[in-house]
Design an enzyme around this catalytic site. Structure first.
Site, PDB file in Angstrom:
ATOM      1  N   LYS A 153       1.104  -1.014  -0.163  1.00 32.94           N
ATOM      2  CA  LYS A 153       0.152  -0.059   0.098  1.00 32.94           C
ATOM      3  C   LYS A 153       1.295   1.428  -0.103  1.00 32.94           C
ATOM      4  O   LYS A 153       0.699   2.490  -0.699  1.00 32.94           O
ATOM      5  CB  LYS A 153      -0.904  -0.250   1.733  1.00 32.94           C
ATOM      6  CG  LYS A 153      -1.307   1.957   1.497  1.00 32.94           C
ATOM      7  CD  LYS A 153      -2.195   1.402   3.177  1.00 32.94           C
ATOM      8  CE  LYS A 153      -1.459   1.732   3.861  1.00 32.94           C
ATOM      9  NZ  LYS A 153      -1.352   3.457   4.481  1.00 32.94           N
ATOM     10  N   ASN A 154       1.469   1.572   0.762  1.00 32.35           N
ATOM     11  CA  ASN A 154       2.809   2.699   1.123  1.00 32.35           C
ATOM     12  C   ASN A 154       3.600   2.797  -0.134  1.00 32.35           C
ATOM     13  O   ASN A 154       4.391   3.879  -0.510  1.00 32.35           O
ATOM     14  CB  ASN A 154       3.227   3.027   2.653  1.00 32.35           C
ATOM     15  CG  ASN A 154       2.227   2.217   3.476  1.00 32.35           C
ATOM     16  OD1 ASN A 154       1.668   2.948   3.333  1.00 32.35           O
ATOM     17  ND2 ASN A 154       2.447   2.547   4.702  1.00 32.35           N
ATOM     18  N   CYS A 187      -4.761  12.242  12.383  1.00 34.34           N
ATOM     19  CA  CYS A 187      -6.222  10.879  12.819  1.00 34.34           C
ATOM     20  C   CYS A 187      -5.183   9.942  14.418  1.00 34.34           C
ATOM     21  O   CYS A 187      -5.067  11.184  15.201  1.00 34.34           O
ATOM     22  CB  CYS A 187      -4.904   9.802  11.807  1.00 34.34           C
ATOM     23  SG  CYS A 187      -3.661   9.566  12.222  1.00 34.34           S
ATOM     24  N   ARG A 232      -0.130  14.177  12.968  1.00 32.75           N
ATOM     25  CA  ARG A 232       0.684  14.522  11.175  1.00 32.75           C
ATOM     26  C   ARG A 232       0.869  15.975  10.512  1.00 32.75           C
ATOM     27  O   ARG A 232       0.225  15.965   9.630  1.00 32.75           O
ATOM     28  CB  ARG A 232      -0.719  13.289  10.712  1.00 32.75           C
ATOM     29  CG  ARG A 232      -0.898  12.028  11.107  1.00 32.75           C
ATOM     30  CD  ARG A 232       0.036  11.521  11.308  1.00 32.75           C
ATOM     31  NE  ARG A 232       0.746  11.169  10.537  1.00 32.75           N
ATOM     32  CZ  ARG A 232       0.189   9.321   9.788  1.00 32.75           C
ATOM     33  NH1 ARG A 232      -0.771   9.220   9.935  1.00 32.75           N
ATOM     34  NH2 ARG A 232       0.718   8.980   9.317  1.00 32.75           N
ATOM     35  N   ASP A 238       4.960   0.679  12.255  1.00 30.34           N
ATOM     36  CA  ASP A 238       3.593  -0.152  11.876  1.00 30.34           C
ATOM     37  C   ASP A 238       3.535  -1.812  11.762  1.00 30.34           C
ATOM     38  O   ASP A 238       2.989  -2.063  11.635  1.00 30.34           O
ATOM     39  CB  ASP A 238       3.431   0.142  10.149  1.00 30.34           C
ATOM     40  CG  ASP A 238       3.171   1.516   9.257  1.00 30.34           C
ATOM     41  OD1 ASP A 238       3.948   1.553   7.870  1.00 30.34           O
ATOM     42  OD2 ASP A 238       3.329   2.927  10.152  1.00 30.34           O
ATOM     43  N   ARG A 298      -8.127  -0.440   5.300  1.00 28.17           N
ATOM     44  CA  ARG A 298      -7.575   0.817   4.062  1.00 28.17           C
ATOM     45  C   ARG A 298      -6.375   0.118   4.422  1.00 28.17           C
ATOM     46  O   ARG A 298      -5.498   0.159   2.720  1.00 28.17           O
ATOM     47  CB  ARG A 298      -7.354   1.679   5.520  1.00 28.17           C
ATOM     48  CG  ARG A 298      -8.240   2.857   5.555  1.00 28.17           C
ATOM     49  CD  ARG A 298      -8.236   4.303   6.640  1.00 28.17           C
ATOM     50  NE  ARG A 298      -6.870   4.356   5.604  1.00 28.17           N
ATOM     51  CZ  ARG A 298      -6.420   5.013   6.409  1.00 28.17           C
ATOM     52  NH1 ARG A 298      -6.314   5.430   7.713  1.00 28.17           N
ATOM     53  NH2 ARG A 298      -4.685   6.209   5.470  1.00 28.17           N
TER      54      ARG A 298
HETATM   55  C1  EPZ Z   1       4.481   7.167   6.323  1.00 27.87           C
HETATM   56  O1  EPZ Z   1       3.941   7.894   6.451  1.00 27.87           O
HETATM   57  C2  EPZ Z   1       3.212   5.912   6.302  1.00 27.87           C
HETATM   58  N1  EPZ Z   1       2.060   6.541   5.594  1.00 27.87           N
HETATM   59  C3  EPZ Z   1       3.021   5.085   7.613  1.00 27.87           C
HETATM   60  O2  EPZ Z   1       2.201   4.038   7.813  1.00 27.87           O
HETATM   61  C4  EPZ Z   1       4.167   4.965   8.139  1.00 27.87           C
HETATM   62  O3  EPZ Z   1       3.453   4.967   9.809  1.00 27.87           O
HETATM   63  C5  EPZ Z   1       4.962   5.812   8.669  1.00 27.87           C
HETATM   64  O4  EPZ Z   1       5.388   6.576   7.305  1.00 27.87           O
HETATM   65  C6  EPZ Z   1       6.657   5.968   8.760  1.00 27.87           C
HETATM   66  O5  EPZ Z   1       7.162   4.841   8.761  1.00 27.87           O
HETATM   67  C7  EPZ Z   1       2.853   6.313   4.010  1.00 27.87           C
HETATM   68  O6  EPZ Z   1       3.331   6.089   3.179  1.00 27.87           O
HETATM   69  C8  EPZ Z   1       1.213   6.208   3.047  1.00 27.87           C
HETATM   70  P1  EPZ Z   1       6.443  10.047   8.297  1.00 27.87           P
HETATM   71  P2  EPZ Z   1       4.364   9.815   7.035  1.00 27.87           P
HETATM   72  O7  EPZ Z   1       6.090  11.580   7.811  1.00 27.87           O
HETATM   73  O8  EPZ Z   1       5.194  10.027   5.947  1.00 27.87           O
HETATM   74  C9  EPZ Z   1       6.661  13.256  11.925  1.00 27.87           C
HETATM   75  C10 EPZ Z   1       0.501   2.129   8.072  1.00 27.87           C
HETATM   76  O9  EPZ Z   1       0.313   2.064   8.998  1.00 27.87           O
HETATM   77  N2  EPZ Z   1       6.503  14.679  10.649  1.00 27.87           N
HETATM   78  O10 EPZ Z   1       7.777   9.472   8.279  1.00 27.87           O
HETATM   79  O11 EPZ Z   1       3.003  10.984   7.800  1.00 27.87           O
HETATM   80  C11 EPZ Z   1       5.273  12.592  12.151  1.00 27.87           C
HETATM   81  O12 EPZ Z   1       4.353  13.234  12.871  1.00 27.87           O
HETATM   82  C12 EPZ Z   1       1.053   3.985   7.731  1.00 27.87           C
HETATM   83  O13 EPZ Z   1       0.465   2.436   6.477  1.00 27.87           O
HETATM   84  C13 EPZ Z   1       6.377  15.606  11.305  1.00 27.87           C
HETATM   85  O14 EPZ Z   1       7.326  16.307  12.328  1.00 27.87           O
HETATM   86  O15 EPZ Z   1       5.294   9.453   7.931  1.00 27.87           O
HETATM   87  C14 EPZ Z   1       6.173  11.370  12.238  1.00 27.87           C
HETATM   88  O16 EPZ Z   1       6.240  11.574  14.393  1.00 27.87           O
HETATM   89  C15 EPZ Z   1       0.607   4.644   9.837  1.00 27.87           C
HETATM   90  N3  EPZ Z   1       6.092  16.637   9.904  1.00 27.87           N
HETATM   91  C16 EPZ Z   1       7.093  11.644  12.079  1.00 27.87           C
HETATM   92  O17 EPZ Z   1       7.856  12.730  11.494  1.00 27.87           O
HETATM   93  C17 EPZ Z   1       5.464  16.220   9.374  1.00 27.87           C
HETATM   94  O18 EPZ Z   1       5.908  17.182   7.598  1.00 27.87           O
HETATM   95  C18 EPZ Z   1       7.109  10.232  10.983  1.00 27.87           C
HETATM   96  O19 EPZ Z   1       6.323  10.758   9.940  1.00 27.87           O
HETATM   97  C19 EPZ Z   1       5.705  15.047   8.315  1.00 27.87           C
HETATM   98  C20 EPZ Z   1       6.030  14.246   9.563  1.00 27.87           C
END
Ligand code: EPZ
Length: 420
Positions: free
Chosen positions: A22-23, A118, A123, A306, A398
């Site tokens: 998915k990701n 969420c 996020r 995850d 999802r």
């Molecule tokens: C991706 O989410 C995945 N989703 C998530 O999978 C996964 O848990 C996550 O990466 C971490 O590996 C998809 O790929 C669609 P991040 P993403 O940006 O990109 C903070 C699932 O279960 N952050 O790496 O949103 C954020 O709040 C989902 O399949 C900022 O502060 O994750 C988090 O604490 C859930 N500012 C950390 O960074 C930003 O602009 C990591 O988030 C962006 C993120």
């Protein structure tokens, strides 16, 4: 409301075939905004997030067809693209924010809804905006929308203060057609990002990445879409491995890129499981009692956030105290209260959960709160004594393709039902 009823206590035995990731699918499908000609992407999972993204891409003007039977998305030549991604679609799938970079790269203008938070956290998208500003974009936020524009995007050094999968993808999208060189430092290097890079390279992008979290991109004029097959879903594969261990069964997990799950398979071996991996499958079972463990979630190649909920479910079946620390998201322990309803003994201290496991859980009525928490409840229900009902399973749909039939095929007693 749709729910799943599960009668626990049965060992899962047999084989599971893993679907496309998915990701990896979501960013690769979003790349279509950057590409003019027709092409197709294979091994796309039939999960709700993919259908939601397809709705968003069609809204933007992308001409595509999802051949669900063959799991492939066929893109035709595009009509004029819209620059506007509405909240009505974005609110159900946060990854929609990833259209911002490509719209800006292609149209030099975009109005994209803030995705909102969420269950697992606020996020924020500040790192996405940080990257786009580095490349020369003007960005303002008003009434819940991101307004972005750029006369042109020019290559830059983007040094992320924090590792972010999504923001790394945004930086890649916005720099593949920018003029000049971009160097992304402290990039996320999850397999899903590498898959996106590999797809864009097949389409003519000039990208190099290193395990030291450096991604170097030289902008090109155009991308030429090519047929591509998305990697298997490593998180799905690990989820079924936990299903085998928590039910004291034995499963052969097919269609897996072993190198992408090696970190977790080594963890399973360390706690006493038997894992035999070969080519594109692995067999997993436990000959003896599993040992209690401690782990912290980390960006790849660390143990991924995850699978945290799934490993917590497993910890309830292991004698002794397991310690699980969540470092990525600020609120990813929502499954704890639901597991406690099944008799799990779990204490939360800040971002660490201590699971005092070894007692058989009791079936109960529980509620899913997010994608991975929902599957953790299914895993716990499979190991529990008696029957459980897991409600709000739209979370599950999802990201887990045909999970009910895949589990049934391995002997699980699971069926759909309705709850008030
Ligand atoms: C991706 O989410 C995945 N989703 C998530 O999978 C996964 O848990 C996550 O990466 C971490 O590996 C998809 O790929 C669609 P991040 P993403 O940006 O990109 C903070 C699932 O279960 N952050 O790496 O949103 C954020 O709040 C989902 O399949 C900022 O502060 O994750 C988090 O604490 C859930 N500012 C950390 O960074 C930003 O602009 C990591 O988030 C962006 C993120």
């Amino acid at each position: 409301m749709k729910a799943l009823k599960i009668k626990g206590g049965k060992k899962l035995l047999g084989e599971v075939s893993i679907s496309g990731s998915k990701n990896a699918s979501l960013p690769i499908l979003i790349s279509s905004i950057l590409i003019k000609n027709s092409f197709q992407i294979k091994n796309i999972p039939k999960v709700r997030d993919v259908f939601t993204l397809i709705e968003l891409l069609k809204f933007l003007g992308i001409q595509l067809k999802f051949d669900e039977k063959n799991r492939k998305v066929i893109f035709n030549k595009k009509k004029k693209l819209k620059i506007f991604a509405p909240y009505s679609i974005m609110k159900t799938m946060r990854a929609g924010i990833l259209v911002l970079g490509p719209l800006l790269a292609k149209l030099k203008k975009a109005k994209v809804s803030l995705p909102g938070g969420c269950a697992i956290g606020a996020r924020p998208v500040d790192l996405h905006i940080f990257a786009l500003r580095k490349l020369g974009a003007k960005i303002s936020i008003k009434d819940g929308y991101i307004y972005a524009s750029a006369k042109k995007l020019s290559g830059a050094v983007i040094k992320f203060p924090k590792i972010s999968v999504g923001a790394t993808e945004t930086a890649i999208f916005a720099s593949v057609l920018a003029s000049g060189k971009t160097r992304i430092v402290n990039a996320a290097i999850e397999p899903e990002i590498v898959d996106l890079i590999n797809f864009l390279k097949v389409c003519g992008a000039k990208i190099k990445y290193s395990k030291q979290r450096i991604i170097e991109i030289v902008g090109v004029k155009d991308l030429n879409g090519k047929s591509y097959r998305v990697i298997p879903d490593r998180i799905e594969a690990i989820t079924y491995a936990v299903a085998a261990l928590i039910t004291k069964g034995k499963l052969k997990i097919n269609n897996v890129k072993i190198n992408e799950v090696q970190n977790v398979l080594s963890f399973f071996k360390k706690i006493g499981a038997t894992v035999i991996s070969k080519n594109n499958h692995f067999i997993v079972y436990a000959k003896k009692k599993l040992k209690k463990f401690s782990f912290s979630t980390k960006p790849y190649p660390g143990l991924p956030t995850d699978i945290q909920a799934q490993l917590m479910a497993l910890a309830t079946s292991i004698k002794g105290k397991c310690q699980i620390t969540e470092n990525i998201f600020e609120n990813r322990f929502l499954h704890v209260s639901e597991l406690s309803r099944m008799g799990a003994d779990i204490k939360i201290i800040k971002n660490t959960s201590i699971v005092n496991g070894g007692k058989i859980l009791k079936g109960a009525e529980v509620m899913a709160t997010d994608l991975r928490a929902s599957v953790a409840l299914i895993l716990a229900a499979l190991s529990a004594q008696g029957t459980s009902t897991v409600s709000r399973i739209y979370h599950l749909e999802r990201g887990y393709e045909e999970i009910q039939s895949k589990l049934k095929k391995c002997g699980a007693i699971i069926k759909s039902c309705n709850v008030k």
